[in-house]
Design an enzyme around this catalytic site. Structure first.
Site, PDB file in Angstrom:
ATOM      1  N   LYS A 245      -6.658 -19.333  24.937  1.00  0.00           N
ATOM      2  CA  LYS A 245      -5.362 -19.428  25.342  1.00  0.00           C
ATOM      3  C   LYS A 245      -4.458 -17.514  25.698  1.00  0.00           C
ATOM      4  O   LYS A 245      -4.705 -16.960  26.388  1.00  0.00           O
ATOM      5  CB  LYS A 245      -4.137 -20.179  24.486  1.00  0.00           C
ATOM      6  CG  LYS A 245      -3.427 -21.050  25.602  1.00  0.00           C
ATOM      7  CD  LYS A 245      -2.700 -21.361  25.152  1.00  0.00           C
ATOM      8  CE  LYS A 245      -1.456 -21.716  25.855  1.00  0.00           C
ATOM      9  NZ  LYS A 245       0.129 -21.506  25.729  1.00  0.00           N
TER      10      LYS A 245
ATOM     11  N   CYS B   9      -1.273  -7.889  14.654  1.00  0.00           N
ATOM     12  CA  CYS B   9      -1.741  -9.582  14.157  1.00  0.00           C
ATOM     13  C   CYS B   9      -3.226  -8.561  14.867  1.00  0.00           C
ATOM     14  O   CYS B   9      -3.653  -8.500  16.242  1.00  0.00           O
ATOM     15  CB  CYS B   9      -1.177 -10.280  15.195  1.00  0.00           C
ATOM     16  SG  CYS B   9      -2.112 -11.416  14.900  1.00  0.00           S
TER      17      CYS B   9
ATOM     18  N   HIS C 216      -9.104 -26.525  26.121  1.00  0.00           N
ATOM     19  CA  HIS C 216     -10.003 -26.461  26.046  1.00  0.00           C
ATOM     20  C   HIS C 216     -10.988 -26.339  26.449  1.00  0.00           C
ATOM     21  O   HIS C 216     -12.094 -26.995  25.507  1.00  0.00           O
ATOM     22  CB  HIS C 216      -9.226 -24.737  27.420  1.00  0.00           C
ATOM     23  CG  HIS C 216      -9.323 -23.513  25.969  1.00  0.00           C
ATOM     24  ND1 HIS C 216     -10.454 -22.970  24.913  1.00  0.00           N
ATOM     25  CD2 HIS C 216      -8.017 -23.380  25.174  1.00  0.00           C
ATOM     26  CE1 HIS C 216      -9.983 -22.823  23.837  1.00  0.00           C
ATOM     27  NE2 HIS C 216      -8.826 -22.798  23.735  1.00  0.00           N
TER      28      HIS C 216
ATOM     29  N   HIS D 244     -12.082 -26.498  22.313  1.00  0.00           N
ATOM     30  CA  HIS D 244     -11.788 -27.413  21.753  1.00  0.00           C
ATOM     31  C   HIS D 244     -13.381 -28.503  21.837  1.00  0.00           C
ATOM     32  O   HIS D 244     -13.798 -28.965  21.287  1.00  0.00           O
ATOM     33  CB  HIS D 244     -10.413 -28.061  22.304  1.00  0.00           C
ATOM     34  CG  HIS D 244      -9.470 -27.434  21.736  1.00  0.00           C
ATOM     35  ND1 HIS D 244      -8.895 -26.455  22.625  1.00  0.00           N
ATOM     36  CD2 HIS D 244      -8.443 -27.088  20.873  1.00  0.00           C
ATOM     37  CE1 HIS D 244      -8.282 -26.121  22.190  1.00  0.00           C
ATOM     38  NE2 HIS D 244      -7.639 -25.885  20.829  1.00  0.00           N
TER      39      HIS D 244
ATOM     40  N   CYS E 230       0.783 -16.336  14.597  1.00  0.00           N
ATOM     41  CA  CYS E 230       0.024 -17.258  13.690  1.00  0.00           C
ATOM     42  C   CYS E 230       0.286 -18.395  12.404  1.00  0.00           C
ATOM     43  O   CYS E 230      -0.298 -19.038  11.629  1.00  0.00           O
ATOM     44  CB  CYS E 230      -0.918 -16.182  12.622  1.00  0.00           C
ATOM     45  SG  CYS E 230      -2.447 -15.477  14.051  1.00  0.00           S
TER      46      CYS E 230
ATOM     47  N   LYS F 283     -14.048 -13.923  22.856  1.00  0.00           N
ATOM     48  CA  LYS F 283     -13.816 -15.655  22.473  1.00  0.00           C
ATOM     49  C   LYS F 283     -12.777 -16.281  23.380  1.00  0.00           C
ATOM     50  O   LYS F 283     -11.864 -15.927  23.979  1.00  0.00           O
ATOM     51  CB  LYS F 283     -13.431 -15.713  21.175  1.00  0.00           C
ATOM     52  CG  LYS F 283     -13.168 -17.066  21.115  1.00  0.00           C
ATOM     53  CD  LYS F 283     -12.231 -17.342  19.826  1.00  0.00           C
ATOM     54  CE  LYS F 283     -12.147 -18.747  19.669  1.00  0.00           C
ATOM     55  NZ  LYS F 283     -10.779 -19.305  17.968  1.00  0.00           N
TER      56      LYS F 283
ATOM     57  N   CYS G 136       2.594 -12.317  10.632  1.00  0.00           N
ATOM     58  CA  CYS G 136       2.455 -13.027  12.169  1.00  0.00           C
ATOM     59  C   CYS G 136       3.062 -14.314  12.800  1.00  0.00           C
ATOM     60  O   CYS G 136       3.075 -15.146  12.460  1.00  0.00           O
ATOM     61  CB  CYS G 136       1.296 -12.718  12.833  1.00  0.00           C
ATOM     62  SG  CYS G 136       1.245 -13.568  14.919  1.00  0.00           S
TER      63      CYS G 136
ATOM     64  N   HIS H 194      -2.908 -11.501  18.106  1.00  0.00           N
ATOM     65  CA  HIS H 194      -2.158 -11.500  19.225  1.00  0.00           C
ATOM     66  C   HIS H 194      -2.641 -10.551  19.376  1.00  0.00           C
ATOM     67  O   HIS H 194      -1.572  -9.743  20.777  1.00  0.00           O
ATOM     68  CB  HIS H 194      -0.956 -12.262  18.623  1.00  0.00           C
ATOM     69  CG  HIS H 194      -1.169 -13.560  18.267  1.00  0.00           C
ATOM     70  ND1 HIS H 194      -1.191 -14.127  17.230  1.00  0.00           N
ATOM     71  CD2 HIS H 194      -1.266 -14.878  19.466  1.00  0.00           C
ATOM     72  CE1 HIS H 194      -1.534 -15.688  17.152  1.00  0.00           C
ATOM     73  NE2 HIS H 194      -1.485 -16.397  18.451  1.00  0.00           N
TER      74      HIS H 194
HETATM   75 ZN    ZN Z   1      -1.224 -13.841  15.246  1.00  0.00          ZN
END
Ligand code: ZN
Length: 513
Positions: free
Chosen positions: A303, A147, A18, A21, A129, A300, A126, A150
């Site tokens: 996703k 996390c 996206h 990147h 991660c 940020k 996590c 997340h």
């Molecule tokens: Zn995570």
């Protein structure tokens, strides 16, 4: 002249790329193209990080083997980079067999040298991660560790695993961060240094039990384990240029390696990467170039935050790769996060590309065709124009050498404005033979097209073909070099975007991914 090696991080292809990147990759591409324009030898590498639990799970969900999944995604990533006109020399994939051999061999060497050892590990983990979080790293929600990325509960995990002796490299890391200029901008080096001095360095897990993560490179002497994806991934930077397979190639490129990374992976690309290299007896990278993030409403773009701007949206809205690249690079910032909205990108595109640059090229081209049938012979260049070209080209080179792409684009913008003002002042359409004015303007357009060519390569090459000049290195540019311009067409390069239209739902926010 030594060759320049430029890398992007390799991307985790659990989903298509996206705008985040694209931000990193376009910047690396612009640096690569600029260095080629300067006549330097460049090797520019991007690619995909294809092992690990997340990939294993996505593939399971799709009901296909992980290798089929990453094969498909490598194609998807290549298509996106093509849509953004990314001029990489090589696309590395961590499932390539030569890379797997390098990782396996490096792991074995470190084990034999006592820098990798086996021990028990327990901690908060996590799954998304694929990593453990220690106290201070995770956030606490209702007394439970969560996390920080997340925002979901961590799992308590105990396993016997292999460790890399990161703790042995503390002095080395402190020395590198405080005595060299590897990390750029320097503020990031201080940030890491402070953390190293406050927390010290702990050994890090470098393998996973095979029954937990099967999609990875096996530990060469213990098939019950797979090598942790971070170790596998980092080594792409050396395997891709021939480490352990092509010594002379490796020696040609490694001394001038420039890693482009986002600040979220700063720790890994300094502390962990420098230590791993030292452990393998490889000198540290020449430079790690760190950039900040595009943010949307303070978050940020990514996703997990749900505020993704699709690359296809940028490419469609801004008239192809050039427009998309330009808006991203105008926003680009190494130090601070940049709030991005479609309105802001629209206004950059409309005022700088459509109005200033596109309009100038169109006007001058049409005038030359009408007034002198497209043939513009060398005349004395207007003094003011000549001075502007020379000083702005010099500033441009300074900015680009300092990796200040956005600032370099402002120098180009300044030149565009000077040229547009000149057209309005001298009114070439009122003169019987405006050759002197047109020649001055064309010299300006030539300089401008060179300056913009790393960012808008397509437009620059269209202009150079239609106006009859070549794109030289900015340091070889001399005013009055061209004996005759031969204009065959006056292309419309950038159609204006209608603000408010074409936007999904008429909102100021981009559509979600
Ligand atoms: Zn995570």
């Amino acid at each position: 002249m030594s060759a320049i090696y430029i890398t992007t991080p390799i991307y985790y292809p659990n989903a298509p790329p996206h705008i985040g990147h694209a931000y990193t990759t376009v910047f690396a591409d612009v640096i690569a193209r600029y260095n080629r324009l300067m006549g330097r030898k460049v090797f520019f590498m991007t690619g995909n990080d294809e092992h690990g639990l997340k990939i294993q799970r996505v593939a399971e969900k799709e009901g296909i083997p992980p290798k089929d999944f990453v094969d498909k995604m490598a194609g998807v990533y290549r298509q996106y980079w093509q849509a953004l006109n990314i001029s990489y020399d090589y696309f590395i994939r961590t499932t390539d067999s030569y890379h797997e051999k390098v990782v396996s061999e490096s792991f074995k060497r470190l084990y034999e040298n006592g820098l990798i050892y086996k021990a028990k590990y327990a901690g908060w983990y996590c799954v998304d991660c694929e990593r453990y979080y220690s106290p201070g790293e995770y956030i606490v929600v209702e007394d439970k560790p969560y996390c920080p990325i997340h925002n979901k509960p961590l799992e308590w995990l105990e396993e016997e695993t292999y460790y890399f002796k990161l703790s042995e490299f503390k002095d080395y890391i402190v020395k590198l961060l405080s005595e060299t200029n590897i990390v750029y901008p320097e503020s990031y080096a201080r940030e890491v240094l402070n953390r190293v001095q406050a927390e010290g360095l702990k050994d890090v897990s470098v393998a996973r039990p095979r029954d937990r993560v099967s999609w990875g490179i096996p530990v060469p002497f213990d098939p019950e384990y797979t090598i942790y994806v971070w170790f596998d991934a980092l080594l792409n930077y050396v395997s891709g240029i021939g480490y352990l397979t092509d010594e002379s190639r490796f020696n040609e490129y490694w001394p001038n390696v420039n890693h482009v990374i986002g600040k979220d992976i700063l720790w890994f690309h300094t502390v962990v990467w420098f230590s791993l290299l030292k452990a393998l007896d490889i000198p540290p990278p020449r430079r790690v170039i760190v950039h900040s993030f595009l943010i949307n409403k303070g978050l940020k773009i990514g996703k997990s935050a749900g505020n993704v701007i699709p690359i296809e949206f940028l490419v469609e809205r801004y008239n192809g790769s050039d427009g998309a690249r330009y808006v991203l690079m105008k926003l680009f910032n190494l130090d601070k996060d940049v709030e991005v909205t479609v309105d802001l990108m629209d206004s950059i595109y409309n005022s700088e590309l459509a109005d200033t640059y596109g309009n100038l090229v169109r006007r001058v081209g049409v005038l030359a065709l009408k007034k002198v049938r497209g043939k513009v012979y060398r005349r004395d260049v207007d003094k003011k124009i000549e001075e502007s070209i020379t000083s702005l080209l010099n500033k441009y080179v300074e900015d680009m050498e300092a990796l200040e792409v956005s600032k370099a684009l402002s120098e180009a913008q300044e030149l565009g404005k000077v040229l547009n003002t000149y057209v309005n002042e001298v009114k070439p359409w009122e003169r019987p033979d405006p050759s002197k004015e047109l020649y001055s303007l064309l010299e300006g357009i030539r300089a401008l097209s060179i300056m913009l060519s790393p960012v808008t390569p397509r437009a620059s090459s269209i202009i150079s073909e239609n106006f009859g000049f070549t794109l030289t290195s900015p340091v070889e540019f001399r005013v009055g070099q061209i004996e005759r311009y031969n204009i065959v067409d006056a292309p419309v390069l950038f159609k204006k975007v209608q603000a408010g239209r074409e936007k999904t739902g008429g909102q100021e926010n981009p559509p979600g991914g």
